[in-house]
Design an enzyme around this catalytic site. Structure first.
Site, short mmCIF file in Angstrom:
data_model
loop_
_atom_site.label_atom_id
_atom_site.label_comp_id
_atom_site.label_asym_id
_atom_site.label_seq_id
_atom_site.Cartn_x
_atom_site.Cartn_y
_atom_site.Cartn_z
N THR A 18 0.81 -1.22 0.00
CA THR A 18 0.00 0.00 0.00
C THR A 18 0.85 1.28 0.00
OG1 THR A 18 -0.13 -0.22 2.39
CG2 THR A 18 -2.06 -0.91 1.16
N ARG A 22 8.56 -2.07 0.53
CA ARG A 22 9.27 -2.08 1.81
C ARG A 22 9.91 -3.44 2.02
NH1 ARG A 22 5.06 1.26 5.62
NH2 ARG A 22 5.15 3.10 4.30
N SER A 113 8.59 4.31 6.62
CA SER A 113 7.67 4.90 7.59
C SER A 113 8.00 4.56 9.03
CB SER A 113 6.25 4.49 7.24
OG SER A 113 5.34 5.20 8.02
N HIS A 114 7.10 3.84 9.69
CA HIS A 114 7.22 3.55 11.12
C HIS A 114 8.04 2.29 11.39
CE1 HIS A 114 3.88 1.76 9.12
NE2 HIS A 114 3.93 0.76 9.98
N LYS A 126 9.03 4.74 -2.60
CA LYS A 126 7.76 4.87 -3.32
C LYS A 126 7.81 6.06 -4.26
CE LYS A 126 5.08 7.54 0.03
NZ LYS A 126 3.77 7.69 0.64
N ASP A 277 6.05 9.76 13.34
CA ASP A 277 6.73 8.51 12.97
C ASP A 277 7.99 8.75 12.14
OD1 ASP A 277 5.49 9.29 10.60
OD2 ASP A 277 5.17 7.22 9.94
N ASP A 279 8.79 8.88 8.98
CA ASP A 279 8.80 9.81 7.86
C ASP A 279 7.89 11.02 8.07
OD1 ASP A 279 6.58 8.11 7.72
OD2 ASP A 279 6.38 8.38 5.56
N ASP A 281 4.63 11.41 8.71
CA ASP A 281 3.25 11.56 8.27
C ASP A 281 2.23 11.13 9.32
OD1 ASP A 281 3.79 8.88 8.00
OD2 ASP A 281 3.18 8.72 5.89
N ARG A 282 2.69 10.44 10.37
CA ARG A 282 1.73 10.02 11.42
C ARG A 282 1.81 10.93 12.63
NH1 ARG A 282 1.43 3.51 11.79
NH2 ARG A 282 1.27 3.15 9.56
N THR A 344 -8.04 1.20 3.20
CA THR A 344 -6.84 1.63 3.92
C THR A 344 -5.77 2.13 2.95
OG1 THR A 344 -7.27 0.14 5.75
CG2 THR A 344 -4.97 0.74 5.38
N GLU A 363 -7.04 8.26 9.02
CA GLU A 363 -7.05 6.82 9.23
C GLU A 363 -6.85 6.55 10.72
OE1 GLU A 363 -5.30 4.27 5.88
OE2 GLU A 363 -3.77 5.76 6.29
N LYS A 376 -0.70 12.13 4.45
CA LYS A 376 -1.06 12.46 5.82
C LYS A 376 0.09 13.28 6.40
CE LYS A 376 0.09 7.74 7.37
NZ LYS A 376 -0.04 6.86 6.20
N ARG A 496 -4.59 -7.51 11.66
CA ARG A 496 -5.11 -6.40 12.46
C ARG A 496 -6.59 -6.64 12.71
NH1 ARG A 496 -0.72 -3.32 12.04
NH2 ARG A 496 0.15 -2.71 10.03
C1 VG1 Z 1 -0.53 0.69 7.71
C2 VG1 Z 1 -1.78 1.37 8.24
C3 VG1 Z 1 -2.43 2.17 7.15
C4 VG1 Z 1 -1.42 3.17 6.57
C5 VG1 Z 1 -0.16 2.44 6.12
C6 VG1 Z 1 0.93 3.40 5.69
O1 VG1 Z 1 -0.88 -0.18 6.66
O2 VG1 Z 1 -2.68 0.42 8.79
O3 VG1 Z 1 -3.57 2.82 7.65
O4 VG1 Z 1 -1.97 3.85 5.48
O5 VG1 Z 1 0.36 1.66 7.19
O6 VG1 Z 1 1.32 4.21 6.76
P1 VG1 Z 1 -1.08 -1.75 6.88
O7 VG1 Z 1 -1.36 -2.29 5.50
O8 VG1 Z 1 0.19 -2.25 7.50
O9 VG1 Z 1 -2.22 -1.91 7.82
V1 VG1 Z 1 2.87 4.89 6.88
O10 VG1 Z 1 2.91 5.94 8.08
O11 VG1 Z 1 3.49 4.46 5.53
O12 VG1 Z 1 3.15 5.88 5.92
CO CO Z 2 4.70 7.10 7.97
#
Ligand code: VG1
Ligand code: CO
Length: 543
Positions: A18, A22, A113-114, A126, A277, A279, A281-282, A344, A363, A376, A496
């Site tokens: 998504t 990664r 990300s996280h 990405k 987080d 990067d 965005d959270r 999502t 989200e 975000k 989840r």
């Molecule tokens: C997780 C979260 C989703 C978010 C995605 C990217 O995805 O649940 O809500 O958009 O991370 O967030 P998943 O498929 O692991 O549930 V992050 O801060 O890339 O940028």
């Molecule tokens: Co992030």
């Protein structure tokens, strides 16, 4: 220079999830691996003369090495210029802003990300399109398809760029501009929020603690909170970017932001606290001894948006991802504006924002944002709260409780089961799917099932269909349980479970979410057979 790949690419079985691709750093370090993915991105683009590419990442291990390679590939693929953040740094929302402000042909963002960083941890990459948002499915599918058949990639023979010095480096027909990664973003924030009011709030002794989690927001937080808003230096913690994020897990939730959570529930608790987080965005929002769920945060920002200068003229609509609680729906109903439910992942919001159908979106996974960028935005959410508090002059807890009293409370929690062997996780999902026709009308205590299905979404702007977006167990009273497999993990599978119960009775609003949801938690175990199929009895993360 053209480099030919031997046989098929080492990347051919890896589908981007998504949020791009990664993988472990070690995988990205394999010969030609990164290059294959980058060339696949460039092959799917129509690169006109004069095209500019935005480039930057969250500062994790392998960030600068990857940037040097991508610059050489951009040159060989016909880009006229690359805009790169100083030190290779650009938070995800800042990158989105740079793409939009300078109208570049999208951008390449390096982040997982996280997920943790370091030689044995994760890396990610990405492509964001010229609107500043993550590439939609049709583009990521095209990149994936290309990566399977690609035979060669292009690399220009250039010296490494000094990423630490701001300025323009010119070559024959190609240039690299190292830009200040913070200034444009900070200017945007200052243009949207009432900085004078927030400055007064801080000057009056209102205390905050922002945890950068050793990740990308450190320099942004310094500029915004210290330099532009006058908060004292001790308002920041972990705000120096480290390649390994201090050995931690830069995920702003109650489990991984443990250090901050301890402070917030301790004797020295500040009036307001937040974390972001890897990067940027959270966001996680906290008050004195009080946690705001991301779903509530979205609803509360929507309900109070008129207090923020950028949204003074109202909202065109709001959107939330399917597993996010319905709290914002209640606000939208009252405001008589549209509310959209998407799968999502942020990319689904982009079309709605481009078509001006929504202004705010969010989200449950600590992501909130608006149409100021197409990602975000963690610090934006923090500034929303500070602006609202500066106007309302109430505590975080008082604002949330007043909101619940007015709209009712959507009691909400997410349980994550991380690192499950893939076959076991698939077995749980298959078992759930096998009950789609038998679960409706079944009664579990005070809950009766209304519907059980796999969520699919037809984009109201371009009509594209996304299926298999999460299994929903919808109850007649409006409560829900959602089961989803994560698309962002790099080790095994993550299940989840999202739990939501609507509680209109203010007498019940003091209850801890886990207590209020106890019955739903049992139902989730009963219908999924998660314990039986995985041997796991407790989640790894509860939020
Ligand atoms: C997780 C979260 C989703 C978010 C995605 C990217 O995805 O649940 O809500 O958009 O991370 O967030 P998943 O498929 O692991 O549930 V992050 O801060 O890339 O940028
Ligand atoms: Co992030």
């Amino acid at each position: 220079m053209l480099v030919s790949l031997v046989n098929t690419s080492p990347f051919s079985d890896q589908k981007p999830g998504t949020s791009g691709l990664r993988k472990k750093v070690k995988i990205f370090q394999q010969a030609h691996y990164l290059e294959n993915f980058v060339q696949s991105i460039f092959n799917t683009l129509d690169i006109p003369k004069g095209a500019v590419l935005t480039l930057g990442g969250d500062g994790r291990y392998f960030n600068t090495q990857a940037i040097q390679i991508i610059i050489k590939m951009a040159a060989a693929n016909g880009f006229a210029k690359v805009l790169v953040g100083q030190g290779g740094i650009l938070s995800t929302p800042a990158a989105s802003h740079v793409i939009r402000k300078y109208q570049t042909l999208g951008g390449v963002i390096l982040s997982a990300s996280h997920n943790p960083g370091g030689p044995d941890e994760d890396f990610g990459i990405k492509y964001n399109t010229p609107n500043g948002g993550p590439a939609p499915e049709k583009i990521t599918e095209a990149i994936f398809a290309t990566s399977k058949i690609i035979q060669q990639y292009k690399l220009q023979d250039l010296p490494d760029i000094d990423l630490n010095t701001i300025g323009l480096v010119q070559f024959d027909g190609f240039a690299v501009e190292v830009i200040d990664p913070v200034r444009d973003y900070a200017d945007l924030m200052e243009s949207m929020f009432d900085f004078v009011a927030i400055r007064h709030l801080f000057a009056g002794g209102f205390s905050i603690k922002f945890d950068g989690m050793h990740a990308v927001t450190g320099p942004y937080a310094k500029e915004l909170f210290l330099n532009r808003l006058g908060a004292p230096e001790h308002s920041l913690m972990n705000c120096v970017v480290s390649e390994t994020f201090g050995g931690g897990h830069p995920d702003p939730n109650l489990t991984y932001a443990e250090e901050l959570v301890k402070i917030v529930y301790g004797a020295q608790a500040p009036d307001f606290a937040a974390a972001s987080d890897g990067d940027g965005d959270r966001n996680m929002i906290l008050g004195k001894g009080f946690f705001v769920t991301p779903s509530d945060s979205l609803a509360i920002i929507a309900a109070n948006a008129h207090l923020i200068p950028a949204y003074g003229s109202g909202l065109s609509g709001v959107a939330r991802s399917m597993p996010t609680s319905g709290a914002v729906d209640r606000v939208a109903t009252k405001m008589q504006i549209p509310c959209f439910e998407t799968p999502t992942g942020w990319k689904f919001f982009g079309n709605l924002m481009d078509a001006n159908k929504v202004t705010l979106c969010g989200e449950e996974s600590f992501g909130t944002g608006s149409n100021h960028v197409r990602e975000k935005d963690g610090l934006w959410a923090v500034l929303c709260w500070l602006n609202i508090i500066a106007v309302k002059k109430q505590s975080v807890e008082a604002i949330v409780k007043a909101h619940w009293a007015e709209y009712g409370r959507n009691v909400y929690s997410r349980h994550d089961y991380e690192g499950i062997p893939t076959e076991q996780a698939n077995a749980v999902m298959a078992h759930l799917k096998s009950q789609f026709s038998t679960l409706p009308n079944q009664v579990f205590g005070r809950y009766q099932v209304a519907q059980c299905d796999d969520f699919s979404y037809e984009d109201p702007v371009d009509g594209s269909l996304s299926t298999g977006q999460g299994i929903r167990l919808l109850f007649k009273c409006g409560s829900r349980i959602v089961f989803r497999l994560s698309g962002t993990g790099t080790e095994g599978a993550t299940i989840r479970i999202y739990l939501e119960a609507y509680e209109p009775d203010t007498e019940q609003h003091h209850l801890d979410a886990q207590v209020a949801l106890a019955e739903m938690i049992k139902i989730a175990a009963q219908v999924s057979l998660l314990v039986e199929k995985t041997g796991r009895t407790t989640p790894t993360v509860i939020t």
